[in-house]
Design an enzyme around this catalytic site. Structure first.
Site, PDB file in Angstrom:
ATOM      1  N   ASP A 291      -4.003   0.662  -4.814  1.00  0.00           N
ATOM      2  CA  ASP A 291      -3.966   2.068  -5.221  1.00  0.00           C
ATOM      3  C   ASP A 291      -2.622   2.291  -5.911  1.00  0.00           C
ATOM      4  OD1 ASP A 291      -3.273   4.954  -4.620  1.00  0.00           O
ATOM      5  OD2 ASP A 291      -5.318   4.973  -3.895  1.00  0.00           O
TER       6      ASP A 291
ATOM      7  N   PHE B 294     -11.841   8.072  -3.373  1.00  0.00           N
ATOM      8  CA  PHE B 294     -11.585   7.420  -2.101  1.00  0.00           C
ATOM      9  C   PHE B 294     -12.821   6.637  -1.687  1.00  0.00           C
ATOM     10  CE2 PHE B 294     -10.558   6.742   2.338  1.00  0.00           C
ATOM     11  CZ  PHE B 294      -9.237   6.344   2.207  1.00  0.00           C
TER      12      PHE B 294
HETATM   13  P1  IMP Z   1      -1.378   1.302  -1.999  1.00  0.00           P
HETATM   14  O1  IMP Z   1      -0.209   0.885  -1.171  1.00  0.00           O
HETATM   15  O2  IMP Z   1      -1.293   2.753  -2.384  1.00  0.00           O
HETATM   16  O3  IMP Z   1      -1.637   0.410  -3.196  1.00  0.00           O
HETATM   17  O4  IMP Z   1      -2.637   1.261  -1.069  1.00  0.00           O
HETATM   18  C1  IMP Z   1      -3.190   0.080  -0.649  1.00  0.00           C
HETATM   19  C2  IMP Z   1      -3.781   0.194   0.737  1.00  0.00           C
HETATM   20  O5  IMP Z   1      -4.272   1.496   0.987  1.00  0.00           O
HETATM   21  C3  IMP Z   1      -4.959  -0.746   0.865  1.00  0.00           C
HETATM   22  O6  IMP Z   1      -4.574  -1.859   1.608  1.00  0.00           O
HETATM   23  C4  IMP Z   1      -6.000   0.057   1.576  1.00  0.00           C
HETATM   24  O7  IMP Z   1      -5.987  -0.271   2.950  1.00  0.00           O
HETATM   25  C5  IMP Z   1      -5.598   1.490   1.426  1.00  0.00           C
HETATM   26  N1  IMP Z   1      -6.446   2.198   0.431  1.00  0.00           N
HETATM   27  C6  IMP Z   1      -6.142   2.512  -0.840  1.00  0.00           C
HETATM   28  N2  IMP Z   1      -7.148   3.157  -1.451  1.00  0.00           N
HETATM   29  C7  IMP Z   1      -8.136   3.232  -0.532  1.00  0.00           C
HETATM   30  C8  IMP Z   1      -9.475   3.761  -0.573  1.00  0.00           C
HETATM   31  O8  IMP Z   1      -9.974   4.295  -1.575  1.00  0.00           O
HETATM   32  N3  IMP Z   1     -10.178   3.637   0.580  1.00  0.00           N
HETATM   33  C9  IMP Z   1      -9.688   3.045   1.701  1.00  0.00           C
HETATM   34  N4  IMP Z   1      -8.460   2.543   1.778  1.00  0.00           N
HETATM   35  C10 IMP Z   1      -7.691   2.625   0.671  1.00  0.00           C
END
Ligand code: IMP
Ligand code: MG
Length: 179
Positions: free
Chosen positions: A103, A152
């Site tokens: 994300d 999401f």
């Molecule tokens: P980031 O650190 O913002 O890149 O988020 C990564 C982590 O957030 C991933 O390991 C996921 O566990 C969680 N995550 C990000 N987007 C989603 C989503 O749409 N659904 C569920 N978990 C998410």
């Protein structure tokens, strides 16, 4: 007043499986004969990694690290914590990190730094889903499954507040509907 969550199917299990097979082909091309250490990020990647490694027919080792950056909500807190460390030695290994979804990039960026400090001989990244539109920290992913919309997502290991990980398909969570 009660609230209800609507789930809309985005990728069915067949589509996911063929995406996983394609990633496995690319990984096999690059790692055959290398005995890599594959590190899954818990908890979200547990189903993806289970399917992925069963498509890899060469020697490899598997470890898990548990990280947390999300609370109960749908956006990252921005702070990553190591909840469970890696047991294996990283130094001198060919490491492949396996993530469910990227994300903002905060989680992976943290983990890259964390692993590089342990001096692997190489480090590559693999993710099933990439929510590119939300990236805040640039990260280069070596193996990407699907570019996904800014929604999401749950299912196939992904949760919302620990729920829905067991869904075989990947669904998006629509707005809550008041009834
Ligand atoms: P980031 O650190 O913002 O890149 O988020 C990564 C982590 O957030 C991933 O390991 C996921 O566990 C969680 N995550 C990000 N987007 C989603 C989503 O749409 N659904 C569920 N978990 C998410
Ligand atoms: Mg999660």
């Amino acid at each position: 007043m009660t609230t209800k969550v609507r789930l809309t199917k985005l990728y069915d299990n067949k589509e996911i499986k063929s995406t996983v097979r394609q990633i496995a082909k690319d990984i096999t091309r690059d790692y055959k004969g290398k005995n890599p250490l594959i590190i899954g990020i818990l908890k979200g990647s547990f189903i993806f990694i289970a399917d992925l490694v069963r498509e890899l027919r060469f020697p490899l080792e598997i470890e898990f690290i548990r990280l947390s950056s999300y609370g109960r909500g749908q956006t990252s807190s921005g702070k990553v914590k190591v909840l469970q460390k890696i047991a294996a030695k990283i130094k001198g290994r060919d490491v492949l990190i396996v993530e469910d979804i990227i994300d903002s990039g905060v989680t992976l960026n943290f983990l890259i730094d964390y692993i590089l400090k342990k001096q692997p001989s190489s480090l590559k990244l693999c993710c099933l889903l990439d929510k590119v539109a939300r990236r805040r920290i640039p990260v280069t992913i070596d193996y990407v499954g699907l570019i996904v919309p800014d929604k999401f997502l749950v299912g196939y290991g992904l949760d919302w507040d620990e729920k829905y990980r067991n869904l075989p398909d990947i669904c998006c969570v629509e707005d809550e509907i008041a009834t």
